[in-house]
Enzyme design. Structure first.
Site, PDB file in Angstrom:
ATOM      1  N   TYR A 124       0.857  -1.191   0.000  1.00  0.00           N
ATOM      2  CA  TYR A 124       0.000   0.000   0.000  1.00  0.00           C
ATOM      3  C   TYR A 124       0.888   1.234   0.000  1.00  0.00           C
ATOM      4  O   TYR A 124       1.878   1.296   0.725  1.00  0.00           O
ATOM      5  CB  TYR A 124      -0.888   0.002   1.255  1.00  0.00           C
ATOM      6  CG  TYR A 124      -1.759   1.233   1.396  1.00  0.00           C
ATOM      7  CD1 TYR A 124      -2.830   1.460   0.534  1.00  0.00           C
ATOM      8  CD2 TYR A 124      -1.516   2.182   2.404  1.00  0.00           C
ATOM      9  CE1 TYR A 124      -3.638   2.584   0.674  1.00  0.00           C
ATOM     10  CE2 TYR A 124      -2.333   3.306   2.548  1.00  0.00           C
ATOM     11  CZ  TYR A 124      -3.387   3.502   1.676  1.00  0.00           C
ATOM     12  OH  TYR A 124      -4.186   4.616   1.815  1.00  0.00           O
ATOM     13  N   ASP A 152       9.203   2.794   0.180  1.00  0.00           N
ATOM     14  CA  ASP A 152       8.147   3.476   0.904  1.00  0.00           C
ATOM     15  C   ASP A 152       8.234   3.017   2.353  1.00  0.00           C
ATOM     16  O   ASP A 152       7.766   1.938   2.714  1.00  0.00           O
ATOM     17  CB  ASP A 152       6.781   3.153   0.286  1.00  0.00           C
ATOM     18  CG  ASP A 152       5.651   3.882   0.988  1.00  0.00           C
ATOM     19  OD1 ASP A 152       5.928   4.559   2.001  1.00  0.00           O
ATOM     20  OD2 ASP A 152       4.496   3.764   0.529  1.00  0.00           O
ATOM     21  N   LYS A 173       3.867   8.780   9.147  1.00  0.00           N
ATOM     22  CA  LYS A 173       3.582   8.176  10.447  1.00  0.00           C
ATOM     23  C   LYS A 173       4.562   8.662  11.543  1.00  0.00           C
ATOM     24  O   LYS A 173       4.420   9.779  11.976  1.00  0.00           O
ATOM     25  CB  LYS A 173       3.517   6.656  10.313  1.00  0.00           C
ATOM     26  CG  LYS A 173       2.413   6.275   9.287  1.00  0.00           C
ATOM     27  CD  LYS A 173       1.910   4.861   9.325  1.00  0.00           C
ATOM     28  CE  LYS A 173       0.628   4.756   8.515  1.00  0.00           C
ATOM     29  NZ  LYS A 173       0.766   4.143   7.193  1.00  0.00           N
TER      30      LYS A 173
HETATM   31  C1  LIG Z   1       0.234   4.755   5.834  1.00  0.00           C
HETATM   32  C2  LIG Z   1       0.992   4.536   4.599  1.00  0.00           C
HETATM   33  C3  LIG Z   1       0.892   5.399   3.491  1.00  0.00           C
HETATM   34  C4  LIG Z   1      -0.091   6.529   3.467  1.00  0.00           C
HETATM   35  O1  LIG Z   1       0.184   7.493   4.442  1.00  0.00           O
HETATM   36  P1  LIG Z   1      -1.004   8.487   4.882  1.00  0.00           P
HETATM   37  O2  LIG Z   1      -0.340   9.378   5.892  1.00  0.00           O
HETATM   38  O3  LIG Z   1      -2.088   7.637   5.436  1.00  0.00           O
HETATM   39  O4  LIG Z   1      -1.422   9.216   3.666  1.00  0.00           O
HETATM   40  C5  LIG Z   1       1.708   5.178   2.411  1.00  0.00           C
HETATM   41  N1  LIG Z   1       2.585   4.163   2.394  1.00  0.00           N
HETATM   42  C6  LIG Z   1       2.715   3.320   3.416  1.00  0.00           C
HETATM   43  C7  LIG Z   1       3.728   2.223   3.352  1.00  0.00           C
HETATM   44  C8  LIG Z   1       1.920   3.465   4.553  1.00  0.00           C
HETATM   45  O5  LIG Z   1       2.044   2.606   5.558  1.00  0.00           O
END
Ligand SMILES: *Cc1c(COP(=O)(O)O)cnc(C)c1O
Length: 424
Positions: free
Chosen positions: A144, A239, A267
């Protein structure tokens, strides 16, 4: 505080907000019970509007590595608040955070702050395309990357290698520039680079996939991604929105020693305030406006409150603390395993616990690390478990595919309380 009935709150919320929530995973969809309205939180506990408390393993889906309402972070925020809360101008707070981060993240030279993980990914993709002058991005099924149009893509139903939008509202043309492959499928990736010669700008991967369960990959797979992108003049994007500052300060890049070309953070970087970031070597970062021709901007970017909250959070996460939080997690996982085996004559004894550093995932069946082994009835199996735990005052992320998070506040005292609640 005034007691407020949560069923009434949720009914009212559903009138005012689509589905009653501002992010779908909060909606308790498929569960018999309604969402808890969290009024306040402290340490490892959340408190709802009806006076109940829960041991929290959702932890705002990851940002709160120190626990809720850490005292020093609170003090820094209060003091920052007294000075103002948005300037739209250069300020020293983001500089202090950038300086601190770059002194500990040895594999990147520069950073830019945005407001969320999604925004970071969106910028990273544009930056990769701008820097390579190529258009296509390889993304893996089961990773994701936020709700960017070009990342809401699944494998197409037609020929191998075709892609389709996984959300309504994503144009077909956008879907076509994202190539979907399976985690671990080296041959598929080799063929993809052949089929789309000189067109692939980047591979984006969660180096620790943790948004579709916890699908721990072999280091050799990440090494393979590093090599094949290098060989094809494409970029490798890690990511690390979840894994950054959680599995180690420098995330999976530090843990594996594999250096990506671009890293995205979110995060933990804001300690619970809205922050995301893109970081890379200088040659790549210099493509961003105002120096380069890759445009990116933000009215509230590098918000001073968020910068101060992030800096205090990250300053507390000295290297030794990773061993401590990982140790708590192992004890918690062991307790959960024992309880799952014993509960109600083995009702949940067929569950496995998969964990990595301070993340864990409770999954029905065997331990797995790829998407196609996730049981198709995982939600039906997870929901009763979630509700049993909730009734015991233990709050997991309310969805079978979400992982559990621990924090520095999930300490030995909390673990003793968890044991009490589990066997109560
Ligand atoms: C949470 C997450 C996102 C999205 O971040 P948001 O702050 O919710 O927009 C993108 N990539 C990864 C790996 C994530 O865990």
């Amino acid at each position: 505080m005034e007691m407020r009935n949560q069923n009434e709150l949720f009914n009212k919320s559903k009138e005012l907000v689509p589905g009653g929530v501002h992010s779908p995973v909060r909606s308790f969809k498929g569960l018999h019970t309604t969402p808890r309205f969290v009024e306040k939180a402290d340490g490892a506990y959340i408190y709802d509007t009806e006076g109940n408390n829960y041991i929290d393993f959702c932890m705002s889906f990851g940002p709160l590595i120190l626990g809720h309402k850490n005292t020093a972070v609170e003090q820094k925020l209060v003091s920052a608040l007294s000075r103002g809360w948005s300037y739209g101008a250069c300020e020293p707070y983001s500089l202090d955070l950038a300086d601190y981060l770059l002194s500990r993240l040895k594999f990147v030279d520069q950073i830019r702050f945005v407001n969320s993980g999604t925004e970071a990914v969106m910028t990273a993709l544009r930056l990769a395309r701008g820097a390579t002058k190529k258009n296509k991005i390889i993304k893996f099924n089961g990773c994701y990357h936020g709700h960017v149009d070009s990342m809401l893509i699944k494998a197409g139903s037609g020929l191998a290698g075709t892609s389709a939008a996984s959300s309504a509202g994503v144009p077909e043309g956008t879907a076509q520039d994202t190539l979907i492959l399976e985690l671990g499928d080296k041959e598929g990736i080799i063929n993809c680079f052949k089929d789309h010669k000189d067109q692939i700008a980047a591979i984006i991967v969660e180096p620790l996939p943790a948004n579709n369960g916890l699908l721990i990959q072999d280091k050799s797979f990440l090494e393979f991604l590093r090599q094949i992108t290098k060989d094809n003049n494409s970029l490798l994007i890690f990511d690390e929105v979840i894994s950054g500052f959680r599995v180690a300060f420098g995330g999976m890049a530090e843990l594996t020693g594999i250096t990506p070309d671009i890293v995205t953070y979110g995060k933990i970087i804001g300690g619970g305030l809205p922050v995301g970031a893109i970081a890379a070597k200088k040659e790549i970062m210099q493509n961003l406006a105002p120096l380069g021709d890759v445009y990116q901007a933000g009215t509230l970017s590098a918000n001073p409150l968020a910068m101060v909250g992030g800096l205090e959070t990250l300053t507390q996460m000295v290297d030794e603390n990773y061993a401590i939080v990982n140790g708590y997690t192992q004890k918690i996982v062991t307790l959960f395993k024992k309880w799952l085996n014993e509960y109600n004559d083995g009702q949940f004894s067929h569950y496995s616990l998969i964990s990595h550093s301070s993340l864990f995932w409770i999954v029905p069946g065997e331990e797995i690390n790829c998407v196609d082994k996730i049981p198709t009835d995982i939600t039906e199996k997870f929901n009763p478990l979630f509700e049993v735990l909730l009734n015991k005052g233990i709050y997991l992320s309310p969805n079978a595919y979400e992982v559990g998070f621990t924090s520095m506040a999930h300490n030995d005292e909390l673990i003793a309380e968890l044991e009490k609640r589990l066997w109560n």
